[in-house]
Design a protein around this motif. Structure first.
Motif, short mmCIF file in Angstrom:
data_model
loop_
_atom_site.label_atom_id
_atom_site.label_comp_id
_atom_site.label_asym_id
_atom_site.label_seq_id
_atom_site.Cartn_x
_atom_site.Cartn_y
_atom_site.Cartn_z
N VAL A 287 13.33 21.60 -0.65
CA VAL A 287 12.33 20.64 -0.22
C VAL A 287 11.58 21.19 1.00
CG1 VAL A 287 11.99 18.33 0.69
CG2 VAL A 287 13.47 18.68 -1.22
N MET B 235 8.95 23.33 -0.17
CA MET B 235 7.81 22.57 -0.67
C MET B 235 6.98 22.01 0.47
SD MET B 235 9.60 20.40 -3.64
CE MET B 235 10.37 21.18 -5.04
N GLN B 236 7.60 21.86 1.61
CA GLN B 236 6.91 21.21 2.73
C GLN B 236 6.51 22.19 3.82
OE1 GLN B 236 9.70 18.25 3.99
NE2 GLN B 236 9.21 16.91 2.27
N ASN B 237 6.47 23.47 3.51
CA ASN B 237 6.09 24.47 4.50
C ASN B 237 7.02 24.47 5.70
OD1 ASN B 237 3.73 25.53 3.34
ND2 ASN B 237 2.74 23.57 3.78
N ARG B 238 8.26 24.19 5.47
CA ARG B 238 9.20 24.26 6.57
C ARG B 238 10.23 25.33 6.22
NH1 ARG B 238 12.61 20.14 6.89
NH2 ARG B 238 12.11 19.18 4.93
N GLU C 164 13.09 4.29 2.20
CA GLU C 164 13.18 4.44 3.65
C GLU C 164 12.04 3.75 4.36
OE1 GLU C 164 12.45 8.20 5.25
OE2 GLU C 164 12.96 7.49 7.25
N ARG D 230 11.76 14.59 -5.95
CA ARG D 230 11.91 14.01 -4.64
C ARG D 230 10.96 14.65 -3.64
NH1 ARG D 230 17.54 13.27 -1.51
NH2 ARG D 230 16.90 11.43 -0.40
N GLY D 231 10.74 15.95 -3.83
CA GLY D 231 9.84 16.63 -2.91
C GLY D 231 8.39 16.36 -3.16
N THR D 232 8.05 15.77 -4.31
CA THR D 232 6.63 15.67 -4.63
C THR D 232 6.11 14.26 -4.82
OG1 THR D 232 7.38 16.23 -6.84
CG2 THR D 232 6.22 17.92 -5.64
N LEU D 233 6.91 13.36 -5.38
CA LEU D 233 6.30 12.12 -5.84
C LEU D 233 6.45 10.98 -4.84
CD1 LEU D 233 7.32 12.15 -9.56
CD2 LEU D 233 5.08 12.53 -8.60
N PRO D 234 5.41 10.17 -4.71
CA PRO D 234 5.56 8.92 -3.95
C PRO D 234 6.36 7.90 -4.75
CG PRO D 234 3.25 9.34 -4.47
CD PRO D 234 4.06 10.32 -5.22
N ARG D 235 6.59 6.77 -4.13
CA ARG D 235 7.48 5.78 -4.72
C ARG D 235 6.68 4.67 -5.38
NH1 ARG D 235 9.11 3.77 -0.11
NH2 ARG D 235 10.44 5.54 0.21
N SER E 154 13.38 9.55 -5.67
CA SER E 154 11.98 9.22 -5.82
C SER E 154 11.51 9.80 -7.15
CB SER E 154 11.16 9.77 -4.67
OG SER E 154 10.86 11.12 -4.87
N PRO E 155 10.56 9.20 -7.85
CA PRO E 155 9.73 8.08 -7.43
C PRO E 155 10.38 6.72 -7.62
CG PRO E 155 9.06 8.79 -9.60
CD PRO E 155 10.17 9.69 -9.18
#
Lengths: 380, 436, 171, 104
Positions: B65, B68-71, B245, B317-322, B237-238
């Motif tokens: 994740v 996916m989030q540039n971390r 949270e 989980r890393g991509t979709l909103p809920r 998620s989604p």
């Protein structure tokens, strides 16, 4: 025969992941549906307006960083404009352009945050925020280059800006200008066409133009309701009358449109920035200020404090969150007699109850995200 | 050497266990000893595997994740942050066990343990290899569903006993969702059972091996429905609305900290593995892969597929909103349920026709696969359009650009309802155009 | 049924089942009572397993533990906080006398009667046999049961539907 | 030591008696309902036990009956709990002592 159901009171906040600070929303629920919403503010009240009456006009500039800490530049700008108006100072041309550039960069950075956090409120687990942060960080790099700070910038000065941009600023900014449109297109395709985001935000929290105007909301919230109102065009300041840009307007007044309007505004910001970088003149960055030569009596004030003439002034700008206005009353002394902030977050928030009653908890969170409040500015 | 050979046959660890049991029997131990020993080996093996996998996947998920989030993700504890999950586990263990004052103490402490058990028990019926199954139940598929339902009251008890409003909301949401998606789950699995003609998981894998076809090719809609309802069950998620949270803090486990939270966390991952294991077994051929199992250990194939399926959940989980709860509920009842019902009827008809006509499997299975794929695509798209989703009018709307200050452009979105005290949008529009 | 495993399992499960059934009577908190009821149901499912009735056992878990208990929990939460105690009415003593009498009679009859026992092992595969029976010999009761379920479902929905929506439907 | 039909029947008898006591003596509607469910279960256990032990041409009939009983119990529980919720809405209580008026 009457039906009874026990209302269920839930406090969203003051400690809650999605209230964006210490803001409390007291919801009365019937199942998942909200039947009443109370906003409780003041958890972050720092009495800025009162404190400002004890400090000189120059000393007040850092306060304006700390109201809307996600858009310190525009906070600075609105305040120094009010003081300039009070004193009749005309900043030099280059300072005006620098202010325009900084405001637009700030708008972009702030909208990055707004959209990312909004997506987070929709439940996209941190990913949009992190992507948006990537670009925001680059803008903060530019700010650091210009004034040494990244968040609380304290860049604007009464009569100009604190210092000129370094020579490497313009190339760096141009390079960023080339990057950002591509990123923006990425966000647009990622978020605007996302079925779940559309489902979560379309038709939610609708404010009709009448209601929006009646609640005196401003900024993207007002424009999303279809009212083409932007102080940059309606009451131009800095160098906005010399650049060509459009007002982004939504047509449905729902959460989705607020989000769309912000994305479109980011594109317009880039347009303004490109023009501004091209058109920026050289010259001084600071106007000559009338120095306070005679201190009346033996008042214990800082030497050289500005003493605007007796009077009042209201200056407003289009901050990323809406109409940010500073109202100053001077009694001729070195500190303002009255210092008032018309903070857009606070006033936009007043429409929250109207929008949230009747929807579900999940919607309320998304609506709150779409209002894009900064609690530092709400409570001041 | 006849004794040593099976020990080294790692293609199926069941052989090794069998060899050990034979030894024990040869020593003249009573009947129940080998039985107990094999159960113990199975149980301990599964437990070890699950715990290690969970620890590994906590790290993998965080790193993936982060990617996916540039971390960067955890990279401090141990090489490449590999010991981070261990450090987290230690931290949870050492934390003070807090019980809220007005909580129902017994249930509050019981819920994390109760939720832990069913997710672990599911693995008992999963065939990790040809002989690597703790209890190949006759009614395996039904057992999976039945055990999964025990989660529901456990979650409710966790939420209720915390005496916290977020927790109660989360618990209510979870129950509503689990009950809705259970129906979809049952129907999805029913179609598989119709093909294989048995509820024993080993038989279903054997069926897939015999016909050299994974049921996923015969049941594209089934696996779709099952993956989605699985995501609901494990709160990913989604569909993570029960611990959303941004809305209700952490749902039913808001009040839990320390090792009690650790139990929930572990159980959540274990449930994820359980869903992935079920998907692997029922749809992806389990420990077989078109003859590859002769060369590669079956359990390795199984675990590879399992982790691949679990990766889908990490990815989503890393991509979709809920989604919102009512949207998710209507998705279950209006979308997945009718399609699954039709799917079951279709599969029933196909199996019947296949049986009656006696066509050879080489002819019948490709035809069935093609028919079901077409049905899946057509039904999903057509039904979605019918319900008004995915159509162009919904999406991709851009803002209007204008230079005229003070002009009002307003047309409310379709389906937008004015608030209770609001001016109906259309009325406002009419008034506005009348003024203009 | 005299292998050690079954015997141990039976006594363990019997104690769990009966013990938690008695706890339903004893505990004062209604939610705790429902929890004990769930334990009792799981124990009964275990007893079914010792009787080699695997399909029934799994169905028991699925329906009683997974569905009916949850329905009860829901009913408790949907009703007022004040009535979550598990108290008895004034009929306590007569009821106790009656139930003790009934239980004793049933047990006596069960032990005293000479049942025509069959010397038959456990069932091997009940699921398919039950399926055949349901769609063969018992197809009419099966259909009636499905109609009953439908009627119950509709009835339940109609009963708890808010008054307002009924009025709206009538308009 | 062995386990026979009588053992199961006695367990069933105790469960049935407990259920009956709950149904007769409990004040709460849900408590009464729990008693009824317990009685259902006792009967089911007896059915399955007979099915396992007693001579019959069609021994699985007991299981089929149990399946029907569970079905009926599910229907009954759903309806009864709907009634409980409705009762609370209308009468503000689910105490069976206070709903003896035979009218709404």
């Amino acid at each position: 025969m009457t039906l009874k159901s026990e209302p269920f009171v839930v406090n969203l906040g003051p400690q809650h992941p999605s209230t964006h600070g210490v803001f409390r929303l007291r919801l009365t629920l019937d199942g998942e549906r909200i039947i009443d919403a109370d906003m409780v503010m003041g958890y972050l009240h720092r009495s800025m307006e009162k404190l400002a009456e004890e400090r000189t006009y120059t000393q007040n500039i850092p306060f304006t960083d700390r109201t809307d800490y996600l858009a310190a530049m525009t906070g600075n700008l609105a305040y120094v404009m009010a003081v300039e108006k009070l004193m009749g100072i005309e900043p030099p041309e280059r300072a005006l352009w620098l202010r325009t550039i900084m405001s637009e960069l700030q708008r972009f950075a702030s909208h990055c945050m707004a959209i990312g956090i909004f997506a987070n409120d929709c439940g996209a687990w941190q990913t949009p925020v992190m992507h948006m942060f990537r670009d925001r960080e680059k803008i903060l790099d530019l700010f650091e280059m210009a004034c040494g700070a990244r968040l609380t910038l304290n860049y604007m000065r009464i009569g100009g800006v604190s210092r000129d941009i370094p020579p490497e600023f313009i190339p760096a900014a141009r390079k960023l200008m080339q990057d950002l449109p591509r990123r923006l297109a990425e966000y647009e395709s990622l978020l605007l066409d996302n079925e779940i985001i559309v489902a979560r935000s379309r038709g939610i929290g609708v404010l009709t133009p009448e209601e929006a105007m009646a609640y005196s909301v401003s900024g993207p919230l007002l424009r999303a309701s279809g009212v083409a109102w932007d102080i940059r065009t309606a009451d131009p300041y800095a160098a906005y009358d010399k650049v060509d840009f459009d007002i982004a307007v939504g047509t449905s007044g729902d959460v989705y449109d607020r989000f769309v309007v912000r994305l479109a505004e980011m594109r317009q910001s880039l347009r303004i920035l490109e023009q501004a970088l091209d058109m920026m003149p050289s010259g001084p960055i600071h106007a000559r200020l009338p120095t306070a030569t005679a201190q009346p009596g033996d008042a214990p004030v800082a030497p050289l404090a500005l003493r605007p003439p007796v009077g009042e002034a209201y200056a407003r700008i289009e901050s990323p969150r809406g109409e940010l206005g500073f109202y100053l009353v001077s009694d001729g002394g070195p500190a303002p007699f009255r210092f008032h902030i018309r903070s857009p977050s606070f006033i936009n928030l007043s429409a929250l109850k109207k929008m949230t009653v009747g929807v579900t908890v999940a919607d309320a969170i998304v609506i709150l995200g779409s209002v894009d409040i900064v609690v530092g500015e709400v409570d001041r | 050497m006849t004794f040593l050979a099976p020990w080294y046959d790692l293609r199926d660890l069941g052989n090794a266990v069998q060899a050990l049991l034979d030894r024990i029997r040869d020593w003249g131990a009573p009947d129940w000893v080998p039985y107990a020993v094999s159960s113990l080996i199975g149980a301990v093996g599964i437990l070890l595997w699950v715990v290690l996998s969970v620890l590994a996947f906590i790290w993998i998920e965080r790193r993936v994740v982060a990617l996916m989030q540039n971390r960067i993700g955890p990279n401090r504890v141990g090489p490449a942050g590999l010991l981070q999950p261990v450090a987290d586990a230690l931290k949870l263990l050492l934390k003070e066990p807090i019980t809220p004052r007005d909580a129902d103490r017994i249930l509050f402490w019981m819920a994390p343990i109760v939720i832990f058990i069913p997710t672990l028990v599911i693995f008992a019926v999963i065939p990790f290899g040809g002989r690597m199954v703790l209890a190949d139940l006759n009614v395996g598929v039904l057992f999976l569903i039945a055990i999964a339902t025990i989660n529901t009251p456990a979650v409710f008890l966790a939420g209720w006993s915390s005496n916290n409003k977020y927790a109660l909301l989360g618990a209510m949401r979870t129950i509503a969702m689990l009950i809705s998606y259970e129906v979809v789950q049952v129907l999805a699995l029913l179609a598989v059972v119709l093909f294989a003609g048995s509820m024993r998981l080993g038989d279903i894998v054997a069926w897939q091996q015999h016909y050299n076809v994974w049921i996923v090719f015969l049941q594209p809609l089934g696996i779709l429905a099952y993956i989605i309802s699985g995501a609901v069950e494990i709160n990913r998620s989604p569909t993570d609305i029960s611990e959303a949270e941004s809305e209700i803090v952490a749902g039913y486990h808001t009040e839990y900290g320390g090792i009690k939270f650790g139990f929930f966390y572990q159980a959540e991952y274990m449930a994820g593995f359980a869903i992935a294991a079920i998907i692997t077994t029922l749809y992806l051929g389990g420990y077989t892969a078109w003859g590859l199992e002769k060369w590669v250990p079956g359990w390795a194939l199984f675990l590879g597929k399992l982790y691949a399926v679990f990766f889908i959940y990490i990815w989503s989980r890393g991509t979709l909103p809920r989604l919102r709860i009512d949207q998710l509920m209507s998705f279950a009842w209006k979308f997945l349920l009718p399609l699954s019902l039709v799917n079951v009827a279709l599969v029933g008809a196909e199996v019947l026709v296949w049986d009656e006509t006696g066509v050879s499997a080489n002819v019948a299975l490709p035809i069935i696969g093609a028919v079901n794929l077409v049905f899946c695509l057509v039904a999903v798209v057509a039904w979605a359009r019918l319900l008004g989703h995915g159509a162009g009018r919904q999406r991709g709307r851009r803002a209007l650009l204008t230079k005229e200050v003070g002009v009002i452009h307003f047309e409310p979105a379709e389906g937008a309802s004015p608030g209770p005290a609001g001016i109906p949008a259309a009325q406002a529009l009419r008034r506005r155009s009348g003024q203009a | 049924m005299d292998d050690t495993g079954t015997v141990i399992a039976f006594w363990l499960l019997a104690v769990i089942t009966v013990g938690s059934a008695l706890m339903i009577v004893a505990v004062r908190n209604l939610i705790h009572a429902v929890v004990f009821m769930m334990v009792s149901f799981v124990g009964i499912a275990g007893l079914y397993l010792t009787l080699s009735a695997d399909f029934v056992a799994v169905t028991q878990v699925l329906l009683y533990v997974g569905a009916i208990s949850v329905l009860m929990l829901f009913a408790i939460v949907l009703t007022p906080g004040g009535s979550r105690d598990n108290a008895e009415t004034f009929l306590r003593l007569p009821a106790l006398a009656l139930t003790v009498l009934l239980g004793a009679t049933l047990a006596y009859v069960a032990i005293d009667t000479d049942w025509s026992l069959a010397d038959r092992g456990g069932f091997t595969d009940t699921a398919s046999a039950i399926g055949d029976a349901l769609l063969g010999k018992y197809v009419l009761p099966f259909e009636i049961a499905s109609v009953l379920l439908l009627a119950a479902m509709i009835g339940a929905i109609v009963l708890v539907r808010p008054e307002a929506s009924i009025e709206e439907a009538e308009e | 030591m062995s386990v026979d039909l009588e053992h199961y029947l006695v367990v069933g008898a105790i469960l049935f008696a407990t259920g009956l006591y709950l149904a007769l003596a409990k004040r709460n509607f849900v408590g009464v309902l729990m008693g009824i469910e317990l009685m259902f279960n006792a009967a089911n256990l007896t059915f399955v036990a007979f099915s396992r032990f007693v001579q019959s041409d069609d021994p699985l009939s007991g299981h089929v009956f149990v399946i029907f009983a569970i079905t009926v119990a599910a229907a009954e529980a759903a309806t009864a709990l709907a009634l409980a919720v409705l009762l609370y809405r209308v009468r503000d209580t689910i105490d069976v002592d206070r709903i003896d008026l035979l009218r709404w």
